[in-house]
Design a protein around this motif. Structure first.
Motif, PDB file in Angstrom:
ATOM      1  N   ASN A  29       0.986  -1.276  -0.120  1.00  0.00           N
ATOM      2  CA  ASN A  29       0.090   0.177   0.172  1.00  0.00           C
ATOM      3  C   ASN A  29       0.662   1.597  -0.002  1.00  0.00           C
ATOM      4  N   ARG A  30       2.090   1.262   0.816  1.00  0.00           N
ATOM      5  CA  ARG A  30       2.870   2.328   0.372  1.00  0.00           C
ATOM      6  C   ARG A  30       3.470   2.600  -0.605  1.00  0.00           C
ATOM      7  N   LEU A  31       4.206   1.553  -0.811  1.00  0.00           N
ATOM      8  CA  LEU A  31       4.420   1.732  -2.763  1.00  0.00           C
ATOM      9  C   LEU A  31       3.556   2.236  -3.853  1.00  0.00           C
ATOM     10  N   ALA A  32       2.458   1.800  -3.625  1.00  0.00           N
ATOM     11  CA  ALA A  32       1.629   1.906  -4.248  1.00  0.00           C
ATOM     12  C   ALA A  32       1.077   3.714  -4.237  1.00  0.00           C
ATOM     13  N   LYS A  33       0.659   4.424  -3.412  1.00  0.00           N
ATOM     14  CA  LYS A  33       0.360   5.424  -2.758  1.00  0.00           C
ATOM     15  C   LYS A  33       2.058   6.573  -3.601  1.00  0.00           C
ATOM     16  N   ALA A  34       3.341   5.984  -2.701  1.00  0.00           N
ATOM     17  CA  ALA A  34       4.152   6.421  -3.428  1.00  0.00           C
ATOM     18  C   ALA A  34       4.743   6.645  -5.125  1.00  0.00           C
ATOM     19  N   MET A  35       4.030   5.449  -5.583  1.00  0.00           N
ATOM     20  CA  MET A  35       3.822   5.368  -7.435  1.00  0.00           C
ATOM     21  C   MET A  35       3.398   6.338  -7.598  1.00  0.00           C
ATOM     22  N   LEU A  36       1.752   6.485  -6.716  1.00  0.00           N
ATOM     23  CA  LEU A  36       0.823   7.038  -7.810  1.00  0.00           C
ATOM     24  C   LEU A  36       1.131   8.866  -7.689  1.00  0.00           C
ATOM     25  N   ALA A  37       2.026   9.556  -6.312  1.00  0.00           N
ATOM     26  CA  ALA A  37       2.434  10.268  -6.131  1.00  0.00           C
ATOM     27  C   ALA A  37       3.264  10.731  -7.056  1.00  0.00           C
ATOM     28  N   VAL A  38       4.069  10.337  -7.542  1.00  0.00           N
ATOM     29  CA  VAL A  38       5.403  10.185  -8.648  1.00  0.00           C
ATOM     30  C   VAL A  38       4.875  10.786 -10.311  1.00  0.00           C
ATOM     31  N   THR A  39       3.524   9.457 -10.044  1.00  0.00           N
ATOM     32  CA  THR A  39       3.300   9.360 -11.566  1.00  0.00           C
ATOM     33  C   THR A  39       2.162  11.055 -12.421  1.00  0.00           C
ATOM     34  N   ALA A  41       3.070  13.989 -10.574  1.00  0.00           N
ATOM     35  CA  ALA A  41       4.019  14.835 -10.502  1.00  0.00           C
ATOM     36  C   ALA A  41       4.491  15.053 -12.163  1.00  0.00           C
ATOM     37  N   SER A  42       5.155  13.930 -12.431  1.00  0.00           N
ATOM     38  CA  SER A  42       5.567  13.736 -13.155  1.00  0.00           C
ATOM     39  C   SER A  42       4.465  14.109 -14.335  1.00  0.00           C
ATOM     40  N   VAL A  43       3.191  13.662 -14.421  1.00  0.00           N
ATOM     41  CA  VAL A  43       1.785  14.386 -14.930  1.00  0.00           C
ATOM     42  C   VAL A  43       1.971  15.732 -15.346  1.00  0.00           C
ATOM     43  N   ALA A  44       2.228  16.546 -14.544  1.00  0.00           N
ATOM     44  CA  ALA A  44       2.405  18.307 -14.193  1.00  0.00           C
ATOM     45  C   ALA A  44       3.436  18.386 -15.014  1.00  0.00           C
ATOM     46  N   ALA A  45       4.634  17.590 -14.975  1.00  0.00           N
ATOM     47  CA  ALA A  45       6.181  18.393 -15.134  1.00  0.00           C
ATOM     48  C   ALA A  45       6.129  17.939 -16.081  1.00  0.00           C
ATOM     49  N   ALA A  46       5.026  17.145 -17.476  1.00  0.00           N
ATOM     50  CA  ALA A  46       4.910  16.993 -18.545  1.00  0.00           C
ATOM     51  C   ALA A  46       4.901  18.387 -19.027  1.00  0.00           C
ATOM     52  N   PHE A  47       3.766  19.176 -18.274  1.00  0.00           N
ATOM     53  CA  PHE A  47       4.005  20.531 -19.166  1.00  0.00           C
ATOM     54  C   PHE A  47       4.432  21.256 -19.525  1.00  0.00           C
ATOM     55  N   TYR A  48       5.552  20.928 -18.537  1.00  0.00           N
ATOM     56  CA  TYR A  48       6.866  21.826 -18.079  1.00  0.00           C
ATOM     57  C   TYR A  48       8.371  22.085 -18.580  1.00  0.00           C
ATOM     58  N   THR A  89      13.392  13.510 -22.915  1.00  0.00           N
ATOM     59  CA  THR A  89      12.053  14.296 -22.194  1.00  0.00           C
ATOM     60  C   THR A  89      11.717  13.632 -20.807  1.00  0.00           C
ATOM     61  N   VAL A  90      11.548  12.326 -21.599  1.00  0.00           N
ATOM     62  CA  VAL A  90      11.032  11.297 -20.331  1.00  0.00           C
ATOM     63  C   VAL A  90      11.817  10.983 -19.316  1.00  0.00           C
ATOM     64  N   MET A  95      12.404  12.703 -13.795  1.00  0.00           N
ATOM     65  CA  MET A  95      13.596  12.949 -12.664  1.00  0.00           C
ATOM     66  C   MET A  95      12.247  14.035 -12.074  1.00  0.00           C
ATOM     67  N   ALA A  96      12.525  15.456 -12.868  1.00  0.00           N
ATOM     68  CA  ALA A  96      11.528  16.457 -11.931  1.00  0.00           C
ATOM     69  C   ALA A  96      10.195  15.387 -11.073  1.00  0.00           C
ATOM     70  N   GLY A  97       9.618  15.165 -11.397  1.00  0.00           N
ATOM     71  CA  GLY A  97       8.577  14.202 -10.583  1.00  0.00           C
ATOM     72  C   GLY A  97       8.830  13.162  -9.508  1.00  0.00           C
ATOM     73  N   ILE A  98       9.538  12.868  -9.227  1.00  0.00           N
ATOM     74  CA  ILE A  98      10.337  12.336  -8.648  1.00  0.00           C
ATOM     75  C   ILE A  98      10.717  12.917  -7.116  1.00  0.00           C
ATOM     76  N   ILE A  99      11.286  14.077  -7.915  1.00  0.00           N
ATOM     77  CA  ILE A  99      11.789  15.338  -6.880  1.00  0.00           C
ATOM     78  C   ILE A  99      11.117  16.269  -6.020  1.00  0.00           C
ATOM     79  N   ALA A 100       9.807  16.022  -6.997  1.00  0.00           N
ATOM     80  CA  ALA A 100       8.594  16.920  -6.807  1.00  0.00           C
ATOM     81  C   ALA A 100       7.281  16.294  -5.574  1.00  0.00           C
ATOM     82  N   SER A 101       7.529  15.107  -5.849  1.00  0.00           N
ATOM     83  CA  SER A 101       6.594  14.033  -5.098  1.00  0.00           C
ATOM     84  C   SER A 101       7.982  13.656  -3.878  1.00  0.00           C
ATOM     85  N   CYS A 102       9.271  13.883  -3.439  1.00  0.00           N
ATOM     86  CA  CYS A 102       9.494  13.387  -2.888  1.00  0.00           C
ATOM     87  C   CYS A 102       8.782  13.707  -1.192  1.00  0.00           C
TER      88      CYS A 102
END
Length: 313
Positions: A29-39, A41-48, A89-90, A95-102
Motif C-alpha cells: 500500500n505504501r509503495l502504491a501511494k508513493a508511485m501514484l504521487a510520482v506519476t 507529479a510527472s504528468v504535471a511536470a510534462a507540461f513544463y 524528455t521522459v 526526474m522532476a516528478g521524483i523530486i517534486a513528490s519527495c
C-alpha cells in the motif's frame, strides 16, 4: 431478517508488531501511494518539459555566432538519435516528478518504519529528517552554481580549430550526477551527528580525525566530481569541511551535556558501581574461630600411622 454482525477492526499493536502478511500488505500500500504521487507529479511536470530542458542546458555556454567563429569556447547541443528527444524528455520529466513528490514518498517510507521505533528514536528521526532536506537542497543549489563555471573551464581548453557538440543525454547525466553528489555529500555531517547521538563515536575522537578527514574529502572531491577540474573539487570539498567541523563542535557540546546529566557515562561498569566503604564497628566484627590443630604425627611404624590418621599424603 437478521443482519450479519460486523467484525471489530483489529487493534494496532502499540509496539508496531504485526504478522508478515500484514507487513507485506502495508508495504504494498505504501509503495502504491508513493508511485501514484510520482506519476501525478510527472504528468504535471510534462507540461513544463521545455522549461526543464532549458534549465538543464543553461550551464552550457551556447554558441551564438557559429561554432568555429568563437574559437571552440562554446558548445552546440545536439540530438544524435531519432528517439533521443523523446527519451530525454521522459527522463527529465520522471526526474522532476521524483523530486517534486519527495515529501509524499518520504512520508510513506516514514509511516512504514515509524511504528517499530521507540518514542526517543522517533523524536531524533524527526530532527534528522528536518535537517536532511535543507542540507540536500543546499548541496543541489551549490551544484547548479558550480556547473556553469566548471563547463566554462572545460570548454576553454578546446583548441581554436575544434568545435564542441554536446549530446543532451550527456548534459542530463552530468547535471544529475553533480546534483546527487553535492546533495548527498552535504549529508555527511548529519551522519556524524547521528553516530554521536547513538553513542558510537565521541566528538573528541572525531576532532582527532581532522587531518585524515580533510585529506579524504579532497580526494573524494577530485574523484567524485564529473567535471574533474580543480574548481569543482574545491567547491565540493570546502563546504563539506566546514560542515564537518560544525558537526564536531556540535558533538563535543552534546558530549558535555551528556556528561553533566550523567556523570558516570564515561566510567566502566565496575567504576560506576556504588561501593560501601563505611568501616564497621570493631565489636560487630565476627571473630573467626581458629582451626583445629592436627595431632602430632606419631613416630611409630607406617602401619601405625595409617591406622592413626584418616588422610595420609
Amino acid at each position: 431478517m437478521l443482519k450479519p454482525a460486523r467484525s471489530k477492526p483489529k487493534e494496532k499493536d502499540p509496539e508496531g508488531r504485526m504478522p508478515l502478511a500484514d507487513h507485506l500488505r502495508e508495504l504494498r500500500n505504501r509503495l502504491a501511494k508513493a508511485m501514484l504521487a510520482v506519476t501525478i507529479a510527472s504528468v504535471a511536470a510534462a507540461f513544463y518539459s521545455q522549461e526543464l530542458m532549458h534549465l538543464l542546458a543553461s550551464p552550457v555556454t551556447a554558441c551564438e555566432k557559429g561554432v568555429l567563429e568563437t574559437g571552440g569556447k562554446c558548445a552546440t547541443i545536439v540530438y544524435t538519435d531519432l528517439l533521443s528527444p523523446f527519451t530525454t524528455t521522459v527522463k527529465v520529466v520522471m526526474m522532476a516528478g521524483i523530486i517534486a513528490s519527495c515529501p509524499v514518498w518520504f512520508y510513506q517510507l516514514w509511516a512504514f518504519v515509524a511504528p517499530g521505533l521507540h518514542r526517543n528514536e522517533k523524536k531524533y528521526t524527526y530532527y534528522f529528517a528536518a535537517a536532511a532536506v535543507p542540507l540536500f537542497a543546499a548541496g543541489a543549489y551549490l551544484a547548479f552554481v558550480v556547473m556553469p563555471v566548471s563547463m566554462k573551464v572545460l570548454l576553454s581548453i578546446t583548441p581554436d580549430t575544434a568545435a564542441n557538440f554536446l549530446e543532451v543525454d550527456k548534459i542530463l547525466d552530468f547535471a544529475v550526477r553533480m546534483v546527487l553528489i553535492f546533495g548527498f555529500s552535504f549529508e555527511l555531517p548529519l551522519l556524524l551527528i547521528m553516530l554521536n547521538a547513538a553513542g558510537v563515536v565521541t566528538g573528541r575522537r572525531m576532532a582527532g580525525w581532522w587531518r585524515g578527514v580533510v585529506m579524504g574529502i579532497f580526494v573524494f572531491g577530485a574523484v567524485a566530481t564529473p567535471s574533474t577540474d580543480p574548481l569543482g573539487m574545491v567547491a565540493l570539498a570546502g563546504p563539506i569541511i566546514v560542515l564537518y567541523f560544525m558537526a564536531v563542535g556540535f558533538s563535543i557540546l552534546n558530549d558535555k551535556r551528556r556528561a553533566r546529566n550523567n556523570p558516570d557515562a564515561e566510567l566502566d561498569d565496575d567504576e560506576a558501581s556504588d561501593l560501601d566503604l563505611t568501616p564497621g564497628d570493631i565489636g560487630e566484627i565476627e571473630s573467626v574461630p581458629a582451626s583445629r590443630v592436627l595431632p602430632e604425627q606419631a613416630h611409630g611404624s607406617r602401619s601405625e600411622r595409617l591406622n592413626g590418621y584418616d588422610d595420609v599424603t
